[in-house]
Motif scaffolding. Structure first.
Motif, PDB file in Angstrom:
ATOM      1  N   LEU A   1       8.567 -19.160  16.745  1.00 12.18           N
ATOM      2  CA  LEU A   1       7.789 -18.615  15.908  1.00 12.18           C
ATOM      3  C   LEU A   1       7.284 -20.106  15.034  1.00 12.18           C
ATOM      4  CD1 LEU A   1       9.330 -15.531  14.699  1.00 12.18           C
ATOM      5  CD2 LEU A   1       7.412 -15.663  16.246  1.00 12.18           C
ATOM      6  N   GLN A   2       7.749 -21.050  15.367  1.00 10.74           N
ATOM      7  CA  GLN A   2       7.241 -22.339  14.324  1.00 10.74           C
ATOM      8  C   GLN A   2       5.689 -22.728  14.484  1.00 10.74           C
ATOM      9  OE1 GLN A   2       8.562 -26.070  15.920  1.00 10.74           O
ATOM     10  NE2 GLN A   2       9.110 -25.306  17.751  1.00 10.74           N
ATOM     11  N   HIS A   3       4.791 -22.098  15.428  1.00 14.64           N
ATOM     12  CA  HIS A   3       3.609 -22.299  15.424  1.00 14.64           C
ATOM     13  C   HIS A   3       2.768 -21.589  14.559  1.00 14.64           C
ATOM     14  CE1 HIS A   3       4.188 -18.747  17.989  1.00 14.64           C
ATOM     15  NE2 HIS A   3       2.722 -18.557  17.898  1.00 14.64           N
ATOM     16  N   VAL A   4       3.620 -20.511  13.789  1.00 18.28           N
ATOM     17  CA  VAL A   4       2.659 -19.356  12.892  1.00 18.28           C
ATOM     18  C   VAL A   4       2.679 -19.861  11.674  1.00 18.28           C
ATOM     19  CG1 VAL A   4       3.054 -17.041  12.165  1.00 18.28           C
ATOM     20  CG2 VAL A   4       3.830 -17.545  14.497  1.00 18.28           C
ATOM     21  N   GLY A   5       3.856 -19.870  11.088  1.00 20.08           N
ATOM     22  CA  GLY A   5       3.901 -20.258   9.583  1.00 20.08           C
ATOM     23  C   GLY A   5       3.609 -18.931   8.758  1.00 20.08           C
ATOM     24  N   PHE A   6       4.800 -18.637   7.816  1.00 27.89           N
ATOM     25  CA  PHE A   6       4.858 -17.416   7.376  1.00 27.89           C
ATOM     26  C   PHE A   6       4.647 -17.461   5.759  1.00 27.89           C
ATOM     27  CE2 PHE A   6       7.017 -17.174  11.313  1.00 27.89           C
ATOM     28  CZ  PHE A   6       6.498 -15.838  11.675  1.00 27.89           C
ATOM     29  N   ASP A   7       3.887 -16.635   5.169  1.00 32.97           N
ATOM     30  CA  ASP A   7       3.906 -16.409   3.657  1.00 32.97           C
ATOM     31  C   ASP A   7       4.931 -15.846   2.946  1.00 32.97           C
ATOM     32  OD1 ASP A   7       0.806 -17.372   3.182  1.00 32.97           O
ATOM     33  OD2 ASP A   7       0.666 -15.939   4.942  1.00 32.97           O
ATOM     34  N   VAL A   8       5.761 -14.838   3.753  1.00 33.87           N
ATOM     35  CA  VAL A   8       6.738 -14.401   3.242  1.00 33.87           C
ATOM     36  C   VAL A   8       7.800 -13.998   4.280  1.00 33.87           C
ATOM     37  CG1 VAL A   8       7.712 -12.115   2.108  1.00 33.87           C
ATOM     38  CG2 VAL A   8       5.541 -13.046   1.594  1.00 33.87           C
ATOM     39  N   ILE A   9       9.119 -14.086   4.023  1.00 33.63           N
ATOM     40  CA  ILE A   9      10.121 -13.908   5.251  1.00 33.63           C
ATOM     41  C   ILE A   9      11.233 -12.923   4.553  1.00 33.63           C
ATOM     42  CG2 ILE A   9      12.012 -14.696   6.601  1.00 33.63           C
ATOM     43  CD1 ILE A   9      10.561 -17.331   6.807  1.00 33.63           C
TER      44      ILE A   9
ATOM     45  N   LEU B   1       8.492 -21.555   6.698  1.00 37.50           N
ATOM     46  CA  LEU B   1       7.489 -21.024   5.572  1.00 37.50           C
ATOM     47  C   LEU B   1       6.316 -22.025   5.375  1.00 37.50           C
ATOM     48  CD1 LEU B   1      10.158 -19.793   2.595  1.00 37.50           C
ATOM     49  CD2 LEU B   1       8.633 -18.420   3.902  1.00 37.50           C
ATOM     50  N   LYS B   2       4.997 -21.713   4.911  1.00 32.27           N
ATOM     51  CA  LYS B   2       3.924 -22.346   4.717  1.00 32.27           C
ATOM     52  C   LYS B   2       4.206 -22.983   3.311  1.00 32.27           C
ATOM     53  CE  LYS B   2       0.633 -19.361   6.847  1.00 32.27           C
ATOM     54  NZ  LYS B   2      -0.799 -18.627   6.507  1.00 32.27           N
ATOM     55  N   GLU B   3       3.317 -23.614   2.830  1.00 31.63           N
ATOM     56  CA  GLU B   3       3.407 -23.876   1.374  1.00 31.63           C
ATOM     57  C   GLU B   3       3.142 -22.643   0.550  1.00 31.63           C
ATOM     58  OE1 GLU B   3       0.460 -27.051   0.656  1.00 31.63           O
ATOM     59  OE2 GLU B   3       1.725 -28.711   1.578  1.00 31.63           O
ATOM     60  N   GLU B   4       3.835 -22.600  -0.639  1.00 34.79           N
ATOM     61  CA  GLU B   4       3.961 -21.500  -1.350  1.00 34.79           C
ATOM     62  C   GLU B   4       4.502 -20.318  -0.636  1.00 34.79           C
ATOM     63  OE1 GLU B   4       2.720 -21.814  -4.400  1.00 34.79           O
ATOM     64  OE2 GLU B   4       1.414 -23.487  -4.260  1.00 34.79           O
TER      65      GLU B   4
END
Length: 328
Positions: A201-209, A225-228
């Motif tokens: 999943l490293q290609h996705v970038g998550f806002d919330v986990i 996680l993405k920035e923010e």
């Protein structure tokens, strides 16, 4: 009344069916004739002696969510009357024929749902709404990763996030569970027993986990996680002591948070219930979100329900049928 009690700390066999005095509703409380009760992981922790009840709650009767009919109203209750069908999040005591609940935390059962389906809603929906949408601030168009995607919490989080316009990914412990999570709306569910979820999943970038694992998941979660981005904990079954690169957290402006609901006061839970009634309940009534009930056991077989919970082979919720005249 009959109630399942924890006779001593231990395995599922310590759950015993006994006679107990019927509770009496106090000010702004209702007495509920229980139709069904949800079984949750905190019930297992309580049975093992690791999750004591908050003050004022029956210490030896587990159960955090029930559905049923209002049997009597205490002084000051204006919202309900005897005969009303409700479900409610409680601090404990749900494995019983009757339970007392705060009137303002009760919710009407969504149209079209059975008592058994409704019994599986309060603990999971309250937890998901508070942690994913209030604390995690998940918004339409953002990405969410749900660990334990086929648990009661996981199935609810996937469906709610999808229904409200987010892209959802998940992890689970088998290909069968992964397929179920994807059928509920997850774009991809990683079988963590076969693949490293970070690599997948490293290609996705998550806002919330949303994480209930802790331990060695911490570093991989942070890196996903993405920035923010926001990492929200609701449990830490692999350990609550972790290392954190504070400089990375500062540089990417990450948020690490979490919560428990059981000990929160009734005012907080009532406000949460009202928000859920307005925003979430219509999703159940329109069937955009559905309760996933894996299996129902009679109240007397609570030990079997706990054994199934600990096997972790289930997908969705495990429920106890308390009054069959109401659930049939």
């Amino acid at each position: 009344m009959k109630a399942v009690i924890i006779s001593e700390s231990g395995g599922p066999e310590v759950l015993k069916l006994e006679e107990r005095p019927m509770p009496v509703p106090g000010f702004n409380e209702v007495l509920i004739k229980v139709a069904a009760a949800g079984v949750n992981r905190p019930d297992v922790f309580q049975r093992k002696g690791h999750y004591p009840s908050p003050p004022g709650v029956a210490a030896d009767i587990p159960g955090l969510e029930v559905s049923g009919l209002v049997a009597a109203c205490g002084e000051g209750v204006v919202k309900w009357q005897p005969g009303d069908a409700v479900c409610v999040l409680i601090g404990g005591g749900g494995y019983a024929e009757y339970v007392v609940a705060h009137a303002d935390v009760c919710l009407s059962i969504p149209a079209g749902l059975s008592f058994e389906e409704a019994a599986g809603l309060p603990e999971t929906v309250f937890t998901v709404w508070h942690n994913v949408f209030q604390r995690g601030k998940l918004k339409e168009g953002e990405t969410l990763l749900v660990h334990g995607g086929t648990s009661g919490i996981g199935t609810t989080a996937i469906q709610l996030a999808r229904a409200l316009g987010s892209q959802v990914y998940a992890t689970a412990g088998s290909d069968e569970k992964g397929a179920a999570a994807e059928a509920m709306g997850a774009l991809k569910c990683v079988n963590y027993k076969v693949s490293d979820f970070f690599d997948e999943l490293q290609h996705v970038g998550f806002d919330v986990i949303l994480d209930m694992i802790g331990g060695d998941y911490m570093d991989r979660n942070i890196r996903l996680l993405k920035e923010e981005g926001r990492l929200v904990f609701i449990n830490a079954v692999r350990g609550n002591k972790v290392q954190l690169d504070i400089a990375d957290l500062m540089r990417r402006r990450l948020t690490v948070t979490g919560s428990t609901l059981r000990a929160r006061n009734n005012e907080f839970k009532a406000a949460l219930a009202e928000e859920i009634r307005q925003i979430v309940w219509p999703l159940f009534e329109s069937q955009n979100v559905k309760p996933i009930i894996y299996r129902t056991f009679p109240l007397a077989n609570a030990a079997s329900a706990h054994a199934l919970m600990e096997d972790s082979d289930h997908i969705g919720k495990i429920v106890l049928s308390v009054d069959r005249d109401l659930t049939n």
